[in-house]
Write a protein that holds these residues in place. Structure first.
Motif, PDB file in Angstrom:
ATOM      1  N   VAL A 110      30.391  22.162  -4.159  1.00 43.70           N
ATOM      2  CA  VAL A 110      30.849  23.403  -4.894  1.00 43.70           C
ATOM      3  C   VAL A 110      30.670  23.171  -6.329  1.00 43.70           C
ATOM      4  N   ASN A 111      31.039  22.216  -6.734  1.00 40.61           N
ATOM      5  CA  ASN A 111      30.759  21.915  -8.367  1.00 40.61           C
ATOM      6  C   ASN A 111      29.206  22.084  -8.673  1.00 40.61           C
ATOM      7  N   VAL A 112      28.524  21.545  -7.955  1.00 38.23           N
ATOM      8  CA  VAL A 112      27.035  21.368  -8.199  1.00 38.23           C
ATOM      9  C   VAL A 112      26.659  22.982  -8.180  1.00 38.23           C
ATOM     10  N   GLY A 113      27.181  23.640  -7.178  1.00 36.65           N
ATOM     11  CA  GLY A 113      26.654  24.957  -7.233  1.00 36.65           C
ATOM     12  C   GLY A 113      27.064  26.099  -8.181  1.00 36.65           C
ATOM     13  N   ILE A 114      28.281  25.914  -8.741  1.00 37.77           N
ATOM     14  CA  ILE A 114      29.061  26.379  -9.902  1.00 37.77           C
ATOM     15  C   ILE A 114      28.538  25.990 -11.452  1.00 37.77           C
ATOM     16  N   ILE A 115      28.164  24.855 -11.349  1.00 35.42           N
ATOM     17  CA  ILE A 115      27.674  24.266 -12.501  1.00 35.42           C
ATOM     18  C   ILE A 115      26.225  24.438 -12.588  1.00 35.42           C
ATOM     19  N   GLY A 116      25.432  24.454 -11.646  1.00 37.76           N
ATOM     20  CA  GLY A 116      24.009  24.730 -11.762  1.00 37.76           C
ATOM     21  C   GLY A 116      23.873  26.201 -11.977  1.00 37.76           C
ATOM     22  N   SER A 117      24.670  27.280 -11.464  1.00 40.15           N
ATOM     23  CA  SER A 117      24.654  28.582 -12.170  1.00 40.15           C
ATOM     24  C   SER A 117      24.842  28.669 -13.603  1.00 40.15           C
ATOM     25  N   ALA A 118      25.882  27.901 -13.888  1.00 41.03           N
ATOM     26  CA  ALA A 118      26.124  28.001 -15.401  1.00 41.03           C
ATOM     27  C   ALA A 118      25.034  27.608 -16.176  1.00 41.03           C
ATOM     28  N   GLY A 119      24.636  26.268 -15.665  1.00 36.82           N
ATOM     29  CA  GLY A 119      23.458  25.636 -16.458  1.00 36.82           C
ATOM     30  C   GLY A 119      22.074  26.819 -16.709  1.00 36.82           C
ATOM     31  N   LEU A 120      21.970  27.149 -15.702  1.00 41.79           N
ATOM     32  CA  LEU A 120      20.886  28.297 -15.785  1.00 41.79           C
ATOM     33  C   LEU A 120      21.100  29.570 -16.915  1.00 41.79           C
ATOM     34  N   LEU A 121      22.477  30.037 -16.808  1.00 41.70           N
ATOM     35  CA  LEU A 121      22.754  30.905 -18.011  1.00 41.70           C
ATOM     36  C   LEU A 121      22.721  30.240 -19.100  1.00 41.70           C
ATOM     37  N   ILE A 122      23.036  28.913 -19.307  1.00 47.12           N
ATOM     38  CA  ILE A 122      22.854  28.310 -20.786  1.00 47.12           C
ATOM     39  C   ILE A 122      21.497  28.256 -21.031  1.00 47.12           C
ATOM     40  N   LEU A 123      20.715  27.851 -20.120  1.00 46.40           N
ATOM     41  CA  LEU A 123      19.321  27.922 -20.684  1.00 46.40           C
ATOM     42  C   LEU A 123      18.831  29.123 -21.086  1.00 46.40           C
ATOM     43  N   LEU A 124      19.186  30.076 -20.390  1.00 46.66           N
ATOM     44  CA  LEU A 124      18.630  31.468 -20.872  1.00 46.66           C
ATOM     45  C   LEU A 124      19.352  32.247 -22.013  1.00 46.66           C
ATOM     46  N   LEU A 125      20.343  31.625 -22.285  1.00 43.49           N
ATOM     47  CA  LEU A 125      21.029  32.151 -23.349  1.00 43.49           C
ATOM     48  C   LEU A 125      20.352  31.331 -24.719  1.00 43.49           C
ATOM     49  N   VAL A 149      23.010  15.258 -10.180  1.00 41.83           N
ATOM     50  CA  VAL A 149      23.498  13.875 -10.292  1.00 41.83           C
ATOM     51  C   VAL A 149      24.436  13.903 -11.547  1.00 41.83           C
ATOM     52  N   GLY A 150      24.472  14.551 -12.503  1.00 43.06           N
ATOM     53  CA  GLY A 150      25.436  14.335 -13.278  1.00 43.06           C
ATOM     54  C   GLY A 150      26.630  14.819 -13.063  1.00 43.06           C
ATOM     55  N   VAL A 151      26.704  15.944 -12.207  1.00 43.58           N
ATOM     56  CA  VAL A 151      27.911  16.731 -11.872  1.00 43.58           C
ATOM     57  C   VAL A 151      28.478  15.714 -10.769  1.00 43.58           C
ATOM     58  N   THR A 152      27.688  14.969  -9.818  1.00 45.87           N
ATOM     59  CA  THR A 152      28.169  14.097  -8.972  1.00 45.87           C
ATOM     60  C   THR A 152      29.181  12.889  -9.485  1.00 45.87           C
ATOM     61  N   LEU A 153      28.368  12.436 -10.547  1.00 45.27           N
ATOM     62  CA  LEU A 153      29.077  11.258 -11.582  1.00 45.27           C
ATOM     63  C   LEU A 153      30.565  11.826 -11.848  1.00 45.27           C
ATOM     64  N   PHE A 154      30.563  12.934 -12.561  1.00 43.32           N
ATOM     65  CA  PHE A 154      31.825  13.195 -13.014  1.00 43.32           C
ATOM     66  C   PHE A 154      32.840  13.611 -12.248  1.00 43.32           C
ATOM     67  N   CYS A 155      32.505  14.183 -10.936  1.00 47.41           N
ATOM     68  CA  CYS A 155      33.322  14.289  -9.839  1.00 47.41           C
ATOM     69  C   CYS A 155      34.040  13.275  -9.498  1.00 47.41           C
ATOM     70  N   GLY A 156      33.229  11.907  -9.608  1.00 47.24           N
ATOM     71  CA  GLY A 156      33.815  10.922  -9.096  1.00 47.24           C
ATOM     72  C   GLY A 156      34.737  10.411  -9.847  1.00 47.24           C
ATOM     73  N   VAL A 157      34.579  10.471 -11.593  1.00 48.25           N
ATOM     74  CA  VAL A 157      35.407  10.242 -12.365  1.00 48.25           C
ATOM     75  C   VAL A 157      36.611  11.013 -12.434  1.00 48.25           C
ATOM     76  N   GLY A 158      36.498  12.447 -11.989  1.00 48.74           N
ATOM     77  CA  GLY A 158      37.708  13.329 -11.794  1.00 48.74           C
ATOM     78  C   GLY A 158      38.560  12.980 -10.788  1.00 48.74           C
ATOM     79  N   ALA A 159      37.842  12.347  -9.514  1.00 53.23           N
ATOM     80  CA  ALA A 159      38.818  12.182  -8.477  1.00 53.23           C
ATOM     81  C   ALA A 159      39.699  10.735  -8.863  1.00 53.23           C
ATOM     82  N   ILE A 160      39.079   9.974  -9.712  1.00 57.10           N
ATOM     83  CA  ILE A 160      39.877   8.832 -10.178  1.00 57.10           C
ATOM     84  C   ILE A 160      41.035   9.277 -11.211  1.00 57.10           C
TER      85      ILE A 160
END
Length: 256
Positions: A110-125, A149-160
């Motif tokens: 879910v985070n990959v999908g959300i942040i991927g969409s936000a990342g596309l917006l960031i690049l366009l802006l 991969v970056g999102v996966t990494l920090f999802c793991g840190v968030g779980a911790i």
């Protein structure tokens, strides 16, 4: 119930839970956008000046992307773990076929999908507001695995963090306490030349994200002899993501 079905079910449930929190949805997209407008349109970069923001506009794309890749997974997954602990949900999940790492995988997707969409917006802006040039090559597609991969990494840190902190407020405080230093001390917004030579950038996993993305978005404007190529940085980031995801999954409680 098969593995794909379990993960798909958890992913749908996590997506609906996120979309119901309209404030979280708004700020996931609004916060990085306002940063780009402030630093890209108001402050602007000054390549011939001194101090901060003296690099070309494209230099700061990794920093803008890092805002959502770093902050959103830490706070969202950490808070979700804290909510589950407070509501004794992990104890209920222990009676279902869903494994802990599958639960975390669903949250990560879910985070990959959300942040991927936000990342596309960031690049366009960034391109529209700052005039930064984005190369349209095959190598540019590496931005997709970098974000995932970056999102996966920090999802793991968030779980911790969600396991260690004693409440949702504690998760928010801990995630901000970790994310803010990493955001500015990982070769994102602050160039290495402005920090002491001995500073250990290599200790921050965000450094590999920032340097790899920068190699992709401005390959002609960097000293490639002193920075690893994008594939090498991606491999290091992937290994770190796998390690933190595993530790995060193991940190999730079986019961409350």
């Amino acid at each position: 119930m098969s593995f794909p079905t379990r993960v798909a079910t958890e992913t749908r449930a996590a997506a609906k839970a996120f979309l119901r929190r309209r404030t979280a949805v708004f700020f996931t997209f609004f916060f990085p956008a306002i940063l780009i407008l402030i630093f890209g349109a108001l402050v602007q970069t000054q390549p011939t000046g001194g101090g901060l923001f003296t690099e070309p506009p494209a230099y700061y794309i990794p920093g803008y992307l890092a805002v959502v890749v770093l902050f959103t997974p830490l706070s969202r997954v950490g808070s979700e773990v804290a909510r589950h602990r407070a509501g004794n949900r992990f104890e209920k999940l222990a009676t279902t076929p869903l494994r802990r790492w599958e639960w975390l995988l669903g949250q990560t997707l879910v985070n990959v999908g959300i942040i991927g969409s936000a990342g596309l917006l960031i690049l366009l802006l960034t391109v529209l507001v700052t005039g930064a040039g984005l190369p349209l090559t095959v190598e540019t597609l590496l931005l997709v695995p970098y974000i995932a991969v970056g999102v996966t990494l920090f999802c793991g840190v968030g779980a911790i963090l969600g396991r260690v902190a004693d409440s949702q407020d504690g998760v928010v405080a801990a995630s901000n306490g970790i994310a803010l230093p990493l955001l500015f001390l990982s070769d994102t917004f602050v160039p290495p030349a402005l920090l002491p030579e001995w500073f250990p950038f290599w200790l921050s996993p965000l450094t590999y994200f920032a340097r790899g993305v920068r190699q992709i978005v401005m390959p002609a404007g960097l000293d490639t002899a002193s920075v690893a190529d994008p594939l090498t940085s991606l491999l290091v980031l992937t290994a770190l993501a796998a390690a933190f995801f595993l530790v995060g999954a193991l940190a999730l409680p079986r019961t409350d």
